[in-house]
Design an enzyme around this catalytic site. Structure first.
Site, PDB file in Angstrom:
ATOM      1  N   CYS A  80      -0.634   9.864   2.928  1.00 30.59           N
ATOM      2  CA  CYS A  80      -0.160   9.456   1.211  1.00 30.59           C
ATOM      3  C   CYS A  80      -1.907  10.103   0.680  1.00 30.59           C
ATOM      4  O   CYS A  80      -1.880   9.888  -0.789  1.00 30.59           O
ATOM      5  CB  CYS A  80      -0.683   7.786   1.847  1.00 30.59           C
ATOM      6  SG  CYS A  80      -1.901   7.043   2.223  1.00 30.59           S
ATOM      7  N   GLU A 121       0.963  -1.239  -0.118  1.00 32.65           N
ATOM      8  CA  GLU A 121      -0.319  -0.119   0.144  1.00 32.65           C
ATOM      9  C   GLU A 121       0.572   1.096   0.282  1.00 32.65           C
ATOM     10  O   GLU A 121       1.232   1.225   0.990  1.00 32.65           O
ATOM     11  CB  GLU A 121      -1.252   0.093   1.450  1.00 32.65           C
ATOM     12  CG  GLU A 121      -1.663  -1.286   1.025  1.00 32.65           C
ATOM     13  CD  GLU A 121      -2.413  -1.428   2.508  1.00 32.65           C
ATOM     14  OE1 GLU A 121      -2.288  -0.234   3.530  1.00 32.65           O
ATOM     15  OE2 GLU A 121      -3.916  -2.702   2.579  1.00 32.65           O
TER      16      GLU A 121
END
Length: 551
Positions: free
Chosen positions: A316, A282
């Site tokens: 992110c 991820e």
């Protein structure tokens, strides 16, 4: 605790502030101590020595000393996890849920202490720190609920009078869980919970900037009663400990959250074995917000400001580029600058701080690189300075930077800087804006502000991102929550195509096995077994024969 999420717009109440401040004072009593690795339930110190865990707001403050683990420590942890598999699997999924729910209870009872630790170790403001603890608790509870809803992922399949079949999902074995610094409790908890619920065991490596949060997760799981060896905690350099986790053939699966560069390297190296192993990476994002003429300007400016500069852009999902229709560029920028300039920068432990420090020197260097690029290629219309005087002298404090008038192909619109830097460009149409948003190697989050229903539909139909929002004042591109918004990336933002926080996450940590039992032949005349399944679908014998012949 009152539910505080990342997109909450309400202020913290006085009761929460008092509880936080009390926990902060109590937490400080543990500072400066040395902390071991935990392998197979044993506390282990490394002959390689230790490294300091310092507060990014004041690097003179040593929160703790953590072990420089070696490859041998990693191998011992893998062996311990492998040996614990049988015990953990002998416990059915209902018992595994019980252990994890107990951990959630313990986390809830320590919620303010954990939030205080995140405030000091990561530099999160109070709001963000409390929200992270809430998310970690909800991740455990939501994934446990998903396990129950799906009956442990054991389901019957079409059978006949002579055969009975079911399908079930079974564990892979030992998993390495490698967690990032920015959400060291919530992301580590979510990843570990998914792995453990599937019947796997864990070797857990926390980011070296935030080992204390990882230690607290280990301690809570240990207190919840997990069998020895099921969850092992190691610290140390990624090039040493992390390399062993990637290369060791006894690691059956790996999940990593972090940068695209590191994630892609792990992905390639981990898959280069005799047979495929699950590797979930991820990774980052270069997340765009689109502002159209019908947008409510105040909502758009608030949502972009929160997403771009909350937690210093070290998320992110942070909004790092905005495409604004040229008709409303000036009023939008005016509102954005006004909202940004009133946000307090300071010690994250203070109640009214919005923006705390960046995590370390490397993060500061990335910020300065982005600001320098903005000066060369465009105009910095707000901020862009490092703060070094007074209370800022010993930390990594910076101003948010808003940059305009740069070419749309500038690296400011392409590279993830993981810092409070926002690039703004004007567009002539929604088509142009979506094209620019999609023209990226990333595909994590995206947002739009428009009151036009047709534009909303077109955005959701065409945007290339795993998470998308419309008119979100609480965060243009940020703030996903377990069971409410799933969170995961397309393209260079994620390898699995299955989002965390959502319906399909748990299945990644298990593999399917179908089990067929041939039953004793029934007495008397019977149809051929292959027709029974068709009859249950409404086919008669003739239709079934015809269907069978076509195939």
């Amino acid at each position: 605790m009152e539910k505080i999420t990342y997109s909450s717009l309400a202020n913290l109440g006085e009761d929460l502030h008092r509880a936080f401040e009390s926990a902060l004072s109590h937490q400080q009593q543990r500072f400066g101590q040395s902390h071991p690795l935990f392998i197979n339930g044993h506390a282990i110190n490394s002959t390689n020595g230790h490294f300091p865990d310092v507060a990014p707001s004041d690097t003179r403050l040593v929160l703790g000393k953590f072990q420089l683990g070696t490859r041998e420590h990693a191998r011992r942890a893998i062996t311990a996890a492998k040996d614990a598999l049988a015990v953990w699997n002998d416990l059915n999924w209902q018992n595994r849920i019980s252990f994890l729910r107990k951990a959630a209870e313990l986390m809830t009872s320590h919620q303010y202490e954990l939030a205080a630790l995140l405030c000091l170790e990561v530099g999160k403001n109070r709001f963000e720190a409390i929200a992270e603890v809430s998310e970690a608790i909800d991740l455990i509870l939501y994934y446990c609920q998903q396990m129950e809803t799906n009956n442990g992922f054991e389901k019957p399949m079409a059978s006949s009078r002579t055969e009975k079949t079911k399908t079930l999902l079974k564990p892979y074995g030992v998993w390495a869980v490698v967690s990032p610094f920015n959400f060291p409790l919530a992301l580590a908890t979510g990843m570990a919970t998914g792995v453990l619920l599937g019947g796997n065991t864990v070797v857990f490596k926390q980011a070296s900037d935030t080992p204390f949060a990882g230690l607290r997760l280990y301690e809570l799981l240990h207190q919840a009663g997990l069998p020895v060896g099921v969850f092992n905690f190691i610290t140390g350099a990624g090039a040493v400990v992390g390399a062993e986790l990637i290369e060791n053939p006894d690691v059956d699966g790996l999940i990593f959250t972090g940068s695209k560069g590191v994630g892609m390297e792990i992905y390639r190296r981990f898959l280069n074995k005799d047979y495929p192993r699950p590797c979930i990476t991820e990774m980052g994002g270069k997340n765009a917000a689109i502002i159209m003429p019908s947008a409510k300007i105040d909502d758009a400016a608030e949502g972009v400001m929160r997403s771009a500069f909350g937690m210093g852009g070290e998320k992110c999902s942070a909004c790092s580029r905005v495409y604004v229709h040229k008709q409303i560029m000036k009023p939008f920028l005016d509102a954005l600058v006004e909202k940004t300039k009133v946000q307090k920068i300071g010690s994250p432990a203070e109640r009214d701080t919005f923006l705390g420090p960046l995590i370390n020197e490397q993060a500061l260097a990335k910020y300065q690189k982005a600001v320098a690029l903005g000066k060369r290629e465009g105009s910095i219309i707000y901020g862009g300075h490092r703060l070094t005087k007074g209370e800022f002298a010993h930390g990594f404090f910076v101003e948010p930077a808003i940059i305009s008038d740069t070419p749309k192909n500038s690296k400011l619109f392409e590279e993830e800087f993981f810092a409070p830097v926002l690039a703004v460009a004007d567009v002539k149409s929604l088509d142009e804006a979506i094209g620019l948003a999609n023209n990226s190697g990333y595909g994590l989050t995206a947002g739009i502000f428009t009151e036009n229903g047709q534009e909303q539909e077109e955005f959701f139909a065409r945007i290339e991102a795993g998470v998308s929002y419309c008119n979100r004042r609480g965060g243009a591109t940020t703030g996903a929550w377990p069971g409410v918004q799933s969170f995961g990336g397309w393209k260079g933002s994620g390898s699995s195509g299955k989002n965390a926080l959502g319906l399909y996450y748990l299945q990644q940590f298990v593999r399917e096995q179908s089990q067929t039992i041939v039953l004793p032949e029934p007495s008397g005349p019977t149809q051929a077994p292959q027709f029974d399944a068709f009859q249950r679908r409404g086919m008669d014998h003739t239709d079934a024969v015809s269907h069978h012949r076509r195939w």
